[in-house]
Design a protein around this motif. Structure first.
Motif, mmCIF file in Angstrom:
data_model
loop_
_atom_site.group_PDB
_atom_site.id
_atom_site.type_symbol
_atom_site.label_atom_id
_atom_site.label_comp_id
_atom_site.label_asym_id
_atom_site.label_seq_id
_atom_site.Cartn_x
_atom_site.Cartn_y
_atom_site.Cartn_z
ATOM 1 N N VAL A 154 5.705 5.397 11.750
ATOM 2 C CA VAL A 154 5.238 4.592 10.622
ATOM 3 C C VAL A 154 5.601 5.193 9.268
ATOM 4 O O VAL A 154 6.056 4.489 8.369
ATOM 5 C CB VAL A 154 3.698 4.403 10.689
ATOM 6 C CG1 VAL A 154 3.215 3.542 9.524
ATOM 7 C CG2 VAL A 154 3.281 3.798 12.015
ATOM 8 N N LEU A 155 5.408 6.490 9.104
ATOM 9 C CA LEU A 155 5.415 7.088 7.766
ATOM 10 C C LEU A 155 6.746 7.677 7.335
ATOM 11 O O LEU A 155 7.014 7.789 6.136
ATOM 12 C CB LEU A 155 4.336 8.185 7.701
ATOM 13 C CG LEU A 155 2.927 7.756 8.105
ATOM 14 C CD1 LEU A 155 2.012 8.965 8.221
ATOM 15 C CD2 LEU A 155 2.365 6.744 7.111
ATOM 16 N N ALA A 156 7.567 8.090 8.264
ATOM 17 C CA ALA A 156 8.789 8.833 7.945
ATOM 18 C C ALA A 156 9.714 8.033 7.027
ATOM 19 O O ALA A 156 9.896 6.826 7.202
ATOM 20 C CB ALA A 156 9.526 9.204 9.229
ATOM 21 N N GLY A 157 10.280 8.732 6.041
ATOM 22 C CA GLY A 157 11.254 8.126 5.148
ATOM 23 C C GLY A 157 10.670 7.280 4.051
ATOM 24 O O GLY A 157 11.416 6.676 3.267
ATOM 25 N N ARG A 158 9.344 7.227 3.943
ATOM 26 C CA ARG A 158 8.698 6.438 2.903
ATOM 27 C C ARG A 158 7.976 7.371 1.938
ATOM 28 O O ARG A 158 7.456 8.398 2.322
ATOM 29 C CB ARG A 158 7.685 5.471 3.534
ATOM 30 C CG ARG A 158 8.368 4.348 4.319
ATOM 31 C CD ARG A 158 7.391 3.624 5.201
ATOM 32 N NE ARG A 158 7.876 2.299 5.542
ATOM 33 C CZ ARG A 158 7.495 1.615 6.615
ATOM 34 N NH1 ARG A 158 6.617 2.139 7.458
ATOM 35 N NH2 ARG A 158 7.970 0.416 6.859
ATOM 36 N N ARG A 159 7.943 6.982 0.669
ATOM 37 C CA ARG A 159 7.316 7.821 -0.354
ATOM 38 C C ARG A 159 5.816 7.509 -0.415
ATOM 39 O O ARG A 159 5.310 6.942 -1.383
ATOM 40 C CB ARG A 159 7.984 7.587 -1.704
ATOM 41 C CG ARG A 159 9.414 8.126 -1.756
ATOM 42 C CD ARG A 159 10.115 7.705 -3.041
ATOM 43 N NE ARG A 159 9.420 8.158 -4.233
ATOM 44 C CZ ARG A 159 9.559 9.359 -4.786
ATOM 45 N NH1 ARG A 159 10.363 10.243 -4.225
ATOM 46 N NH2 ARG A 159 8.908 9.665 -5.881
ATOM 47 N N LEU A 160 5.113 7.891 0.646
ATOM 48 C CA LEU A 160 3.693 7.613 0.774
ATOM 49 C C LEU A 160 2.888 8.894 0.639
ATOM 50 O O LEU A 160 3.414 9.994 0.802
ATOM 51 C CB LEU A 160 3.402 6.976 2.136
ATOM 52 C CG LEU A 160 4.159 5.688 2.474
ATOM 53 C CD1 LEU A 160 3.876 5.274 3.911
ATOM 54 C CD2 LEU A 160 3.789 4.567 1.513
ATOM 55 N N LEU A 161 1.597 8.740 0.358
ATOM 56 C CA LEU A 161 0.672 9.867 0.350
ATOM 57 C C LEU A 161 -0.219 9.737 1.578
ATOM 58 O O LEU A 161 -0.796 8.675 1.829
ATOM 59 C CB LEU A 161 -0.171 9.863 -0.923
ATOM 60 C CG LEU A 161 -1.182 11.004 -1.128
ATOM 61 C CD1 LEU A 161 -1.455 11.196 -2.622
ATOM 62 C CD2 LEU A 161 -2.524 10.741 -0.422
ATOM 63 N N VAL A 219 0.841 -1.198 0.000
ATOM 64 C CA VAL A 219 0.000 0.000 0.000
ATOM 65 C C VAL A 219 0.875 1.247 0.000
ATOM 66 O O VAL A 219 1.915 1.301 0.663
ATOM 67 C CB VAL A 219 -0.942 -0.023 1.224
ATOM 68 C CG1 VAL A 219 -1.642 1.303 1.408
ATOM 69 C CG2 VAL A 219 -1.956 -1.148 1.065
ATOM 70 N N ASP A 220 0.457 2.281 -0.742
ATOM 71 C CA ASP A 220 1.282 3.469 -0.981
ATOM 72 C C ASP A 220 0.834 4.699 -0.203
ATOM 73 O O ASP A 220 1.330 5.803 -0.459
ATOM 74 C CB ASP A 220 1.278 3.805 -2.479
ATOM 75 C CG ASP A 220 1.765 2.649 -3.334
ATOM 76 O OD1 ASP A 220 2.956 2.322 -3.236
ATOM 77 O OD2 ASP A 220 0.944 2.060 -4.061
ATOM 78 N N GLY A 221 -0.096 4.543 0.723
ATOM 79 C CA GLY A 221 -0.522 5.693 1.503
ATOM 80 C C GLY A 221 -1.873 5.445 2.143
ATOM 81 O O GLY A 221 -2.485 4.377 1.980
ATOM 82 N N PHE A 222 -2.345 6.474 2.859
ATOM 83 C CA PHE A 222 -3.582 6.335 3.619
ATOM 84 C C PHE A 222 -4.417 7.603 3.529
ATOM 85 O O PHE A 222 -3.898 8.714 3.660
ATOM 86 C CB PHE A 222 -3.291 6.057 5.101
ATOM 87 C CG PHE A 222 -2.526 4.790 5.344
ATOM 88 C CD1 PHE A 222 -3.180 3.568 5.384
ATOM 89 C CD2 PHE A 222 -1.144 4.823 5.508
ATOM 90 C CE1 PHE A 222 -2.470 2.389 5.602
ATOM 91 C CE2 PHE A 222 -0.431 3.650 5.723
ATOM 92 C CZ PHE A 222 -1.092 2.430 5.771
ATOM 93 N N ARG A 223 -5.715 7.426 3.326
ATOM 94 C CA ARG A 223 -6.690 8.489 3.532
ATOM 95 C C ARG A 223 -7.270 8.231 4.920
ATOM 96 O O ARG A 223 -7.840 7.167 5.183
ATOM 97 C CB ARG A 223 -7.763 8.460 2.451
ATOM 98 C CG ARG A 223 -8.884 9.489 2.647
ATOM 99 C CD ARG A 223 -10.045 8.872 3.383
ATOM 100 N NE ARG A 223 -11.203 9.759 3.475
ATOM 101 C CZ ARG A 223 -12.309 9.461 4.141
ATOM 102 N NH1 ARG A 223 -12.423 8.294 4.761
ATOM 103 N NH2 ARG A 223 -13.302 10.310 4.187
#
Length: 581
Positions: free
Chosen positions: A264-271, A208-212
């Motif tokens: 969780v999110l830092a350093g990852r190319r997520l939206l 998965v590439d991100g979260f709404r």
């Protein structure tokens, strides 16, 4: 596109991206049970590829009793059988990635289902280790437990009724800001936060590439020193009041989001996009300032509340004034110009169809859908396209209360009729504002059930699918679909669309929405007549931009004229580029 205008590679890739939202139960049914599913989405990936979107946001597909169409989750780790399996989801992720698209999942962690194992444990006894994972409180002193007025506070739930439900087994009330089937998690408990973080990690590992993040700005409650959740003012003789002063943008919200980012999110190319009802520009600047390391963008609700009568609810209708819309959207453009980022949307699963709401769905349906899209997509921010929007789908125009399925609509209609509001007024409000307007099945072709299913759809297909459908739109080079495709190409190809400054023109004009974007010598003029009447406006010195390249228009055969004055047909829009490079 000319070289100097090409969008550079940006570590914040989502700034030049366009997101497409899928509401799975209404997108495509692959097995004839009348409910959309993951295999149906896989069958339609080429449609998304042709449109050119970069990201697919999937509304909840997790196991759920469906009290609120999947926003009541009973298992965060799996896929509901009605939608398919984890293997199907894996195939979908692979199919999207192979086409250069990413997948964003819904993160619904303000509340769970009352059937989630966490809540079942929590309600099993007062001394269960998970008791404090939810909000439990004693009845109000001096009141009989389980009777009106005995609730711990006088909060009203979003779907009507008290925000507290009495549990006879343990003699306490639990909090639910939405339906009783959606108990709120207690984010004050670090074990809850750790469990959510671990769950997010597992989804990222699956690709998965991100979260709404659903109503994420409600996870911090304003708790009094004695642990109580205070009463709120009431009006009009009601016993219940709006709890938002104690539940929206709460005292620890930034702490919780920053912790989530760091763990969780830092350093990852997520939206990451936060649904944040009640958030102001000032709040959004705090949420989205990159230096604060919280989320990439938030969904504002201010602009979609502009057609509510003063002091009323969403069901109390009022006409939209274009000057109010321009002022609001421009305030967000300017407010997040130096720090933060905008999300741009007209439609989603909770909002009625924009072409019916603020467009002109009869004679000017195509032109109004195009011009509303143009105004939105060329602003600074990440645009969101909701399924069917790209072909100009309209509201459902149901004529009876019994045709609606949405819990919010059904509950409100029952209360309104009980209060004596005439049925024709209730039906009119539902026809304009019900969430079911966005949830009728996607219209793929003119065949029975619009190509959505071979069975009976869970919600009736809009009868106008015989003329408004994706197959017809793809064949027609002048369709809404191809206009959206060209707008997406402009965002991908022009740096000025992604990074340019924003300047509103004609703020007091009630027909025309016009603005200029500027970056590195390039200037983009957007001018749109958002009315059923011809408009003539003087752009002053900015009228010179009309001599720039005409990139996109709703009326390709219209005379361009010269000078600062521009004459626009009903719902005509134009996009001009002057590029110093």
């Amino acid at each position: 596109m000319p070289g100097p205008s090409t969008v550079p590679r940006d570590p914040d890739w989502w700034k030049s991206a366009v997101v497409y939202q899928i509401y799975p139960r209404s997108f495509q049914d692959s097995d004839g049970d009348g409910i959309g599913d993951l295999r149906g989405i896989i069958e339609r990936l080429d449609h998304l590829g042709e449109l050119g979107v970069d990201v697919v946001w999937l509304s909840p597909i997790y196991p759920s009793p469906q009290a609120d169409n999947g926003y009541d989750i009973s298992d965060y780790e799996d896929v509901d059988p009605m939608f398919g399996s984890l293997a199907d989801l894996h195939e979908l992720i692979e199919g999207l990635h192979a086409r250069g698209m990413k997948l964003v999942m819904d993160l619904v962690v303000n509340h769970t289902s009352d059937e989630h194992p966490w809540f079942r444990e929590s309600r099993s006894s007062r001394d269960n280790p998970k008791r404090d994972w939810y909000w439990w409180r004693d009845p109000r002193p001096g009141h009989e437990p389980g009777t009106p007025g005995a609730e711990p506070s006088n909060w009203e739930a979003s779907f009507s009724g008290p925000a507290w439900t009495f549990d006879e087994a343990t003699g306490q009330y639990y909090l639910h800001l939405f339906s009783p089937a959606q108990p709120d998690l207690n984010w004050e408990n670090p074990e809850v936060r750790a469990a959510v973080h671990a769950m997010m990690e597992r989804w990222i590992e699956r690709g998965v590439d991100g979260f709404r993040m659903d109503v994420i700005n409600m996870i911090s409650k304003d708790v009094a020193a004695d642990g109580s959740l205070p009463d709120v003012p009431v009006s009009g003789g009601s016993a219940l009041g709006d709890p938002s002063p104690h539940t929206v943008n709460g005292p620890r919200i930034h702490e919780f989001l920053h912790e989530m980012h760091e763990r969780v999110l830092a350093g990852r190319r997520l939206l990451t996009v936060a649904e944040a009802p009640g958030a102001t520009v000032t709040d959004a600047r705090l949420y989205t300032d990159p230096a604060r390391r919280e989320v990439d963008m938030v969904f504002t609700f201010e602009h979609v509340n502009l057609d509510i009568a003063p002091g009323g609810s969403k069901w109390d209708l009022a006409p939209l004034r274009l000057t109010d819309l321009k002022a609001n959207l421009s305030a967000w453009q300017e407010g997040l110009a130096e720090a933060g980022w905008n999300s741009l949307y007209w439609n989603n699963h909770d909002q009625p169809r924009i072409v019916s709401r603020w467009g002109s769905e009869g004679r000017h349906r195509v032109e109004s859908a195009k011009s509303l899209a143009t105004v939105l997509h060329l602003m600074r921010g990440t645009p969101y396209v909701y399924q069917g929007e790209e072909v100009g789908m309209t509201n459902a125009h149901f004529t009876q209360v019994g045709q609606y399925r949405d819990i919010e609509s059904v509950n409100w209609a029952a209360e309104a009729l009980e209060r004596g509001i005439p049925e024709e007024m209730v039906v009119r409000s539902l026809a304009v504002k019900s969430r079911d307007n966005a949830r009728t099945p996607v219209q793929w072709d003119a065949s029975p059930q619009a190509g959505f299913t071979t069975g009976t759809p869970w919600l009736a297909v809009n009868p106008n699918h015989d003329t408004i459908n994706a197959e017809a739109a793809r064949r027609d080079p002048g369709s809404v679909f191809h206009h959206y495709r060209r707008l997406i190409e402009l965002r991908h190809g022009l740096d000025v669309v992604v990074h340019g400054d924003y300047r509103l023109l004609l703020p007091d004009d009630e027909q025309v929405f016009a603005y200029v974007r500027a970056a590195d010598g390039a200037r983009l003029l957007v001018v749109a007549n958002l009315s059923d009447e011809e408009a003539v406006v003087d752009l002053g010195p900015d009228g010179a931009l009309l001599d720039g390249d005409l990139l996109l228009t709703t009326h390709p055969d219209a005379e361009r004229g010269s000078g600062p004055e521009v004459r626009l047909a009903p719902w005509e829009s134009r996009v001009h580029l002057t590029d110093a490079g």
